[in-house]
Design an enzyme around this catalytic site. Structure first.
Site, PDB file in Angstrom:
ATOM      1  N   TYR A 243     -26.558  20.487  15.026  1.00  0.00           N
ATOM      2  CA  TYR A 243     -27.833  20.915  14.437  1.00  0.00           C
ATOM      3  C   TYR A 243     -28.807  21.536  15.411  1.00  0.00           C
ATOM      4  O   TYR A 243     -29.817  22.077  15.005  1.00  0.00           O
ATOM      5  CB  TYR A 243     -28.489  19.719  13.725  1.00  0.00           C
ATOM      6  CG  TYR A 243     -27.574  19.246  12.657  1.00  0.00           C
ATOM      7  CD1 TYR A 243     -27.471  19.961  11.472  1.00  0.00           C
ATOM      8  CD2 TYR A 243     -26.728  18.173  12.870  1.00  0.00           C
ATOM      9  CE1 TYR A 243     -26.566  19.602  10.508  1.00  0.00           C
ATOM     10  CE2 TYR A 243     -25.823  17.795  11.906  1.00  0.00           C
ATOM     11  CZ  TYR A 243     -25.745  18.514  10.725  1.00  0.00           C
ATOM     12  OH  TYR A 243     -24.840  18.165   9.776  1.00  0.00           O
TER      13      TYR A 243
ATOM     14  N   ASP B 244     -19.432   9.597   9.453  1.00  0.00           N
ATOM     15  CA  ASP B 244     -18.927  10.426  10.538  1.00  0.00           C
ATOM     16  C   ASP B 244     -18.738   9.576  11.786  1.00  0.00           C
ATOM     17  O   ASP B 244     -19.158   9.940  12.869  1.00  0.00           O
ATOM     18  CB  ASP B 244     -19.871  11.591  10.802  1.00  0.00           C
ATOM     19  CG  ASP B 244     -19.214  12.666  11.660  1.00  0.00           C
ATOM     20  OD1 ASP B 244     -17.968  12.739  11.680  1.00  0.00           O
ATOM     21  OD2 ASP B 244     -19.944  13.408  12.328  1.00  0.00           O
TER      22      ASP B 244
HETATM   23  N1  LIG Z   1     -30.040   9.249  21.978  1.00  0.00           N
HETATM   24  C1  LIG Z   1     -29.432   9.960  22.904  1.00  0.00           C
HETATM   25  N2  LIG Z   1     -29.536   9.664  24.206  1.00  0.00           N
HETATM   26  C2  LIG Z   1     -28.916  10.384  25.152  1.00  0.00           C
HETATM   27  N3  LIG Z   1     -28.148  11.455  24.898  1.00  0.00           N
HETATM   28  C3  LIG Z   1     -28.007  11.815  23.616  1.00  0.00           C
HETATM   29  C4  LIG Z   1     -28.637  11.103  22.549  1.00  0.00           C
HETATM   30  N4  LIG Z   1     -28.311  11.709  21.374  1.00  0.00           N
HETATM   31  C5  LIG Z   1     -27.521  12.736  21.695  1.00  0.00           C
HETATM   32  N5  LIG Z   1     -27.334  12.813  23.035  1.00  0.00           N
HETATM   33  C6  LIG Z   1     -26.516  13.790  23.741  1.00  0.00           C
HETATM   34  O1  LIG Z   1     -26.908  15.100  23.374  1.00  0.00           O
HETATM   35  C7  LIG Z   1     -25.760  15.925  23.206  1.00  0.00           C
HETATM   36  C8  LIG Z   1     -25.760  16.511  21.815  1.00  0.00           C
HETATM   37  O2  LIG Z   1     -25.665  15.438  20.886  1.00  0.00           O
HETATM   38  P1  LIG Z   1     -25.458  15.628  19.340  1.00  0.00           P
HETATM   39  O3  LIG Z   1     -25.485  14.270  18.717  1.00  0.00           O
HETATM   40  O4  LIG Z   1     -26.439  16.630  18.828  1.00  0.00           O
HETATM   41  O5  LIG Z   1     -24.056  16.278  19.195  1.00  0.00           O
HETATM   42  P2  LIG Z   1     -22.628  15.660  19.462  1.00  0.00           P
HETATM   43  O6  LIG Z   1     -22.645  14.200  19.051  1.00  0.00           O
HETATM   44  O7  LIG Z   1     -22.234  15.938  20.872  1.00  0.00           O
HETATM   45  O8  LIG Z   1     -21.722  16.505  18.499  1.00  0.00           O
HETATM   46  P3  LIG Z   1     -21.751  16.497  16.905  1.00  0.00           P
HETATM   47  O9  LIG Z   1     -22.949  17.271  16.494  1.00  0.00           O
HETATM   48  O10 LIG Z   1     -20.485  17.110  16.550  1.00  0.00           O
HETATM   49  O11 LIG Z   1     -21.821  15.038  16.472  1.00  0.00           O
HETATM   50  C9  LIG Z   1     -24.558  15.053  23.505  1.00  0.00           C
HETATM   51  O12 LIG Z   1     -24.188  15.222  24.841  1.00  0.00           O
HETATM   52  C10 LIG Z   1     -25.066  13.674  23.279  1.00  0.00           C
HETATM   53  O13 LIG Z   1     -24.367  12.690  24.010  1.00  0.00           O
END
Ligand SMILES: Nc1ncnc2c1ncn2[C@@H]1O[C@H](COP(=O)(O)OP(=O)(O)OP(=O)(O)O)[C@@H](O)[C@H]1O
Length: 393
Positions: free
Chosen positions: A25, A136
């Protein structure tokens, strides 16, 4: 000397730091909450000019996410629009389970695996108890804090902002955790889909590679049937009624022991119950928590003592470096896929559909029973409108 650049403050409160990564997103960046001095992660979701996309349904969902408070659920601290983006502020987490599994320097003992699973099950049980599905569950949605505590993340975003188009690469990997009823096109599904996904995560922790790696929905079902045998009528009586049901050639089930030669009897029994075909007969997460696997030796490791990658990047960079190791998770970059700019309309359409959750949602409400949704008062409504009007002028 050039003047030092002042760090950017978002919404007069959050001091922006480095980008942590990019998900489906939008971008996620690290920030400091100047109100609490806490480090946070801010997920910036592009709305474009379509602010109507955040309608009352979305507001209700965001409000509900804020009400999910549990030691094993990532806390949504704040949600606000800023410029053309919606910002979701979460507690900051150090790493995730995917990085742990992928780090070949880490040895995971049976007690460590039990500990990670116990935390996952507890977080999921809390949501299922509130009639909320995750939908998910995958290792990179299980975030781990400095204290070793694991928390479920990525609730609700697809439901609120629309489901990512399945052509996006990262969805390919989400497929590996998808329950057979979803692959056969079930429209009415329940908490059992999360139990299947957690079964796959359990298997991945044991094997240190994703368990069932299909490269299409049909192939995913083939992989499932190769592992557990083609379901017989008495095993899953309703399967033939599912919308996308097609008959598969009969393959007998190999013994589960042959797939997991080194695990305890208790672990094997729990796995078999999580991988039960008929979702009605599949173990519930509450029953799974009461399974003897969690009470028999070894006791789960204290989360503070769990092994973690020293830095999150260490886990990720191990991919590709050790070619002989069968760690088959995709390189991170493959999964960083952004929705296209022009997709905002379709995102809005998804939001408007409310209950008709498409296949690739991150989260949804149980279909069988309406949840106790938070009531949206007219004060909430006007508060949101005021916020949006201010931000999007
Ligand atoms: N609460 C958090 N604290 C630290 N890092 C985070 C946090 N949430 C997300 N991230 C990091 O930010 C990046 C993007 O995360 P995001 O959840 O948007 O996508 P994703 O989980 O990598 O992929 P998808 O969208 O397919 O689930 C990743 O490297 C994730 O580990």
């Amino acid at each position: 000397m050039p003047e030092m650049e002042q760090p950017k403050k978002v919404a007069d409160r959050y001091l922006k730091q480095e980008v942590l990564g990019q998900g489906t997103y939008g971008v996620v960046f690290k920030a400091t909450d100047t109100k609490t001095e806490q480090t946070v992660a801010i997920k910036k979701i592009r709305l474009g000019k379509q602010r109507e996309g955040v309608n009352i349904t979305a507001l209700r969902e965001i409000k509900m996410l804020k009400e999910l408070k549990h030691p094993h659920i990532i806390l949504l601290i704040d949600a606000f629009p800023h410029k053309e983006n919606l910002h979701l502020v979460f507690e900051f987490m150090e790493t995730d389970l995917e990085a742990v599994i992928r780090d070949s320097n880490i040895f995971l003992s049976p007690a460590d695996i039990k500990s990670y699973l116990l935390m996952t099950f507890k977080g999921l049980a809390y949501c299922h108890d509130k009639w909320v599905l995750h939908r998910d569950m995958k290792p990179n949605n299980l975030l781990i804090g400095v204290d070793g505590q694991l928390k479920l993340a990525d609730f609700g975003l697809a439901r609120i902002f629309g489901s990512p188009n399945r052509k996006f690469t990262h969805q390919v990997f989400a497929r590996w955790y998808r329950a057979p009823e979803l692959l056969f096109g079930a429209k009415q599904y329940g908490a059992a889909v999360d139990v299947w996904a957690v079964g796959c995560i359990f298997a991945e922790l044991l094997l240190r590679r994703p368990f069932l790696q299909g490269n299409s929905d049909i192939d995913q079902l083939s992989k499932i049937f190769a592992a557990f045998g083609t379901p017989k009528a008495d095993q899953w009586p309703d399967v033939t009624k599912l919308p996308d049901y097609v008959e598969y050639q009969f393959v007998p089930a190999p013994s589960l022991r042959s797939l997991f030669p080194a695990v305890s009897e208790d672990a094997l029994d729990l796995l078999s119950k999580m991988f039960t075909y008929d979702p009605k007969a599949r173990i519930s997460i509450k029953q799974a928590l009461e399974h003897r696997y969690f009470t028999s030796a070894p006791a789960p490791t204290d989360p503070a003592k769990l092994p973690k990658p020293v830095h999150k990047q260490d886990g990720k960079s191990s991919y590709g470096k050790h070619e002989a190791i069968t760690v088959l998770s995709p390189p991170r970059k493959l999964r960083r896929v952004m929705p296209e700019r022009g997709r905002v309309d379709s995102l809005k359409a998804h939001v408007d559909k409310d209950q008709q959750a498409p296949m690739s949602l991150d989260f949804t409400i149980l279909a069988e029973r309406p949840p106790n949704r938070p009531t949206i008062t007219s004060a909430d409504r006007s508060h949101l409108k005021r916020k949006l009007d201010l931000e999007f002028q």
